[in-house]
Design an enzyme around this catalytic site. Structure first.
Site, PDB file in Angstrom:
ATOM      1  N   TYR A  74       0.806  -1.232   0.000  1.00  0.00           N
ATOM      2  CA  TYR A  74       0.000   0.000   0.000  1.00  0.00           C
ATOM      3  C   TYR A  74       0.836   1.278   0.000  1.00  0.00           C
ATOM      4  O   TYR A  74       0.279   2.369   0.104  1.00  0.00           O
ATOM      5  CB  TYR A  74      -0.896   0.064   1.252  1.00  0.00           C
ATOM      6  CG  TYR A  74      -1.621  -1.202   1.604  1.00  0.00           C
ATOM      7  CD1 TYR A  74      -2.444  -1.823   0.673  1.00  0.00           C
ATOM      8  CD2 TYR A  74      -1.515  -1.765   2.873  1.00  0.00           C
ATOM      9  CE1 TYR A  74      -3.118  -2.991   0.998  1.00  0.00           C
ATOM     10  CE2 TYR A  74      -2.199  -2.930   3.213  1.00  0.00           C
ATOM     11  CZ  TYR A  74      -2.997  -3.536   2.268  1.00  0.00           C
ATOM     12  OH  TYR A  74      -3.673  -4.687   2.588  1.00  0.00           O
ATOM     13  N   CYS A 109      15.193  -9.967  -1.261  1.00  0.00           N
ATOM     14  CA  CYS A 109      15.694  -9.758  -2.618  1.00  0.00           C
ATOM     15  C   CYS A 109      14.650  -9.060  -3.484  1.00  0.00           C
ATOM     16  O   CYS A 109      14.177  -9.623  -4.489  1.00  0.00           O
ATOM     17  CB  CYS A 109      16.086 -11.094  -3.228  1.00  0.00           C
ATOM     18  SG  CYS A 109      17.498 -11.789  -2.401  1.00  0.00           S
ATOM     19  N   GLU A 110      14.258  -7.891  -3.103  1.00  0.00           N
ATOM     20  CA  GLU A 110      13.316  -7.063  -3.861  1.00  0.00           C
ATOM     21  C   GLU A 110      13.720  -5.617  -3.641  1.00  0.00           C
ATOM     22  O   GLU A 110      13.912  -5.203  -2.487  1.00  0.00           O
ATOM     23  CB  GLU A 110      11.883  -7.205  -3.305  1.00  0.00           C
ATOM     24  CG  GLU A 110      11.255  -8.553  -3.430  1.00  0.00           C
ATOM     25  CD  GLU A 110      10.797  -8.880  -4.840  1.00  0.00           C
ATOM     26  OE1 GLU A 110      10.491  -7.942  -5.606  1.00  0.00           O
ATOM     27  OE2 GLU A 110      10.773 -10.077  -5.167  1.00  0.00           O
TER      28      GLU A 110
END
Ligand SMILES: Cc1ncc(COP(=O)(O)O)c(C=O)c1O
Length: 432
Positions: free
Chosen positions: A332, A361-362
């Site tokens: 959000y 890992c993002e």
């Protein structure tokens, strides 16, 4: 101890009341030093100030009782569906709503009286409907014709139901948290509602007790709530069901996450709903409200350990949690505050603008963007407040993360109500 009131540390405003710093600078939440909590439970950990939840719930109950003669606060348990939280709500005389078989089982297992449970869901399966009927819940909230098929096919005694109507009210909130607009997957538009109501009225064992509306979550503006009450009543009249007694007005009130942020209080929210109810609903109506976030969010504090500090395009302060334990940011875009809760080493430190990021890992695994922290260093404890809603239930094992423990704190005491996951838990379901 210096407490939030009167310190020169504005970020403490959004921590649970009474949060402060011990003489050596260590953050104290619920009377407990966070370095001692980290030693006892490890990090990341979700701390919940139990007294603050109780105080918030009591404020909500008192406001509603004063505003409307026949009314009931119902906790939207999806915000924090834990045994300890269900027990707390039951002790406080609060009903609960559940939105899945798992939540229903945990609530029943916690000892919640089925006669105080509402069952929601836009895709209730046979198992959820069957269990709800067997347990004898207060209301099943019908969201589609298939709910009626399932209820009719399985009911062996009277079951009271509410019908969730779509009021076509879209508040200003993140798209993913808006549930009352025309194109929402939730609720019934008038045409479909007419069919559902005819089927319910014709069914021997189903009783149409009332109607339900819920327009979204993390809503900061009270006008859409008032508008939803007006729209609900207009739909009731249009559908010719003005004889129903129960009006469930849903939840959705937001909470402040940032220093200086203004969000209407629970009292203002209840006052707005009651004023709209006086204008549009019959005086003998029974009103339910279903706050989730507003009852539990501000009691939560996520405690992390700083793992690395990388001074590159920005100062990236990476902690031992992230989107595995707080999806609110990635889902959000929710902004949060962060403070250094216990520096690893003593002494003055110059403030530095930082991005607090997670360990996953993002690139989107960012907890707090652009926050000033006093020269963060590896080993510091870092705290993120207002994490008591929709973090624990959305926590996950991405990158093999172990879901954190939940620790209730208060009056200098602490107890784990949910333990940390273990590496063994990660493979417990693997069967080959
Ligand atoms: C039907 C229903 N009621 C109540 C709530 C609680 O919303 P909030 O936690 O924003 O108060 C939700 C959550 O979106 C919901 O779907």
């Amino acid at each position: 101890m210096r407490t939030a009131t009167g310190t020169d540390e504005p970020a403490l405003e959004v921590f649970p009341p009474g949060t402060g710093r011990a003489a050596d600078g260590v953050l104290v939440v619920g009377g407990c030093r966070v370095d001692e909590l980290a030693a006892a439970y490890g990090t990341p950990a979700l701390l919940v100030d139990e007294a603050h939840v109780r105080a918030t719930v009591r404020r909500c109950r008192a406001a509603l009782a004063a505003a409307w003669p026949d009314a009931q606060v119902t906790y939207a348990s999806k915000a924090f569906p834990a045994t300890a939280m269900y027990r707390l709500m039951a002790q406080e005389g609060i009903w609960v709503d559940v939105a899945g078989l798992g939540e229903l089982e945990v609530a029943l297992g916690a000892g919640v009286d089925p006669a105080t449970i509402l069952v929601h869901g836009n895709a209730k399966g046979d198992d959820l409907i069957g269990r709800a009927l067997e347990a004898g819940v207060a209301y099943v909230v019908i969201d589609n014709l298939d709910d009626v098929d399932r209820l009719e096919g399985r009911a062996t005694r009277e079951q009271r139901v509410l019908v969730r109507l779509n009021p076509d009210v879209a508040p200003q909130t993140h798209d993913a948290m808006s549930t009352g607009g025309q194109r929402s997957k939730f609720g019934l538009p008038a045409g479909l509602a007419r069919e559902v109501i005819a089927r319910v009225r014709a069914a021997n064992l189903l009783t149409l007790a009332g109607v339900h509306v819920h327009i979204g979550s993390q809503i900061h503006d009270l006008a859409p709530f008032a508008e939803s009450v007006r729209a609900l009543r207009a739909l009731v009249e249009e559908l010719g069901i003005a004889d129903v007694a129960v009006y469930d007005l849903g939840g959705g009130l937001g909470v402040p996450h940032l220093r200086g942020e203004h969000v209407p209080s629970l009292e203002e929210y209840v006052g707005t709903l009651a004023a709209a109810a006086r204008e549009h609903l019959p005086p003998a109506a029974r009103i339910l409200i279903e706050p989730g976030r507003a009852l539990v969010a501000t009691a939560g504090v996520s405690l992390y350990r700083v793992v690395t500090v990388k001074r590159a395009a920005a100062t990236f302060v990476a902690v031992d949690g992230g989107m595995g334990d707080n999806l609110e940011v990635s889902l959000y875009g929710q902004p949060f505050e962060a403070v250094i809760a216990a520096p690893r080493t003593a002494g003055p430190r110059a403030p530095e603008r930082c991005d607090v990021v997670g360990q996953h890992c993002e690139s989107g695994d960012r907890l707090v963007a652009g926050v000033e922290l006093p020269a963060p260093a590896v080993g510091d404890l870092l705290a993120v407040p207002v994490t008591g809603a929709y973090t624990h239930p959305l926590s996950n094992n991405y990158n093999g993360a172990l879901r954190p423990p939940v620790v209730f704190v208060g009056g200098g005491e602490h107890r784990a109500v949910i333990r940390r996951e273990t590496l063994a838990d990660l493979v417990r379901r693997d069967v080959a």
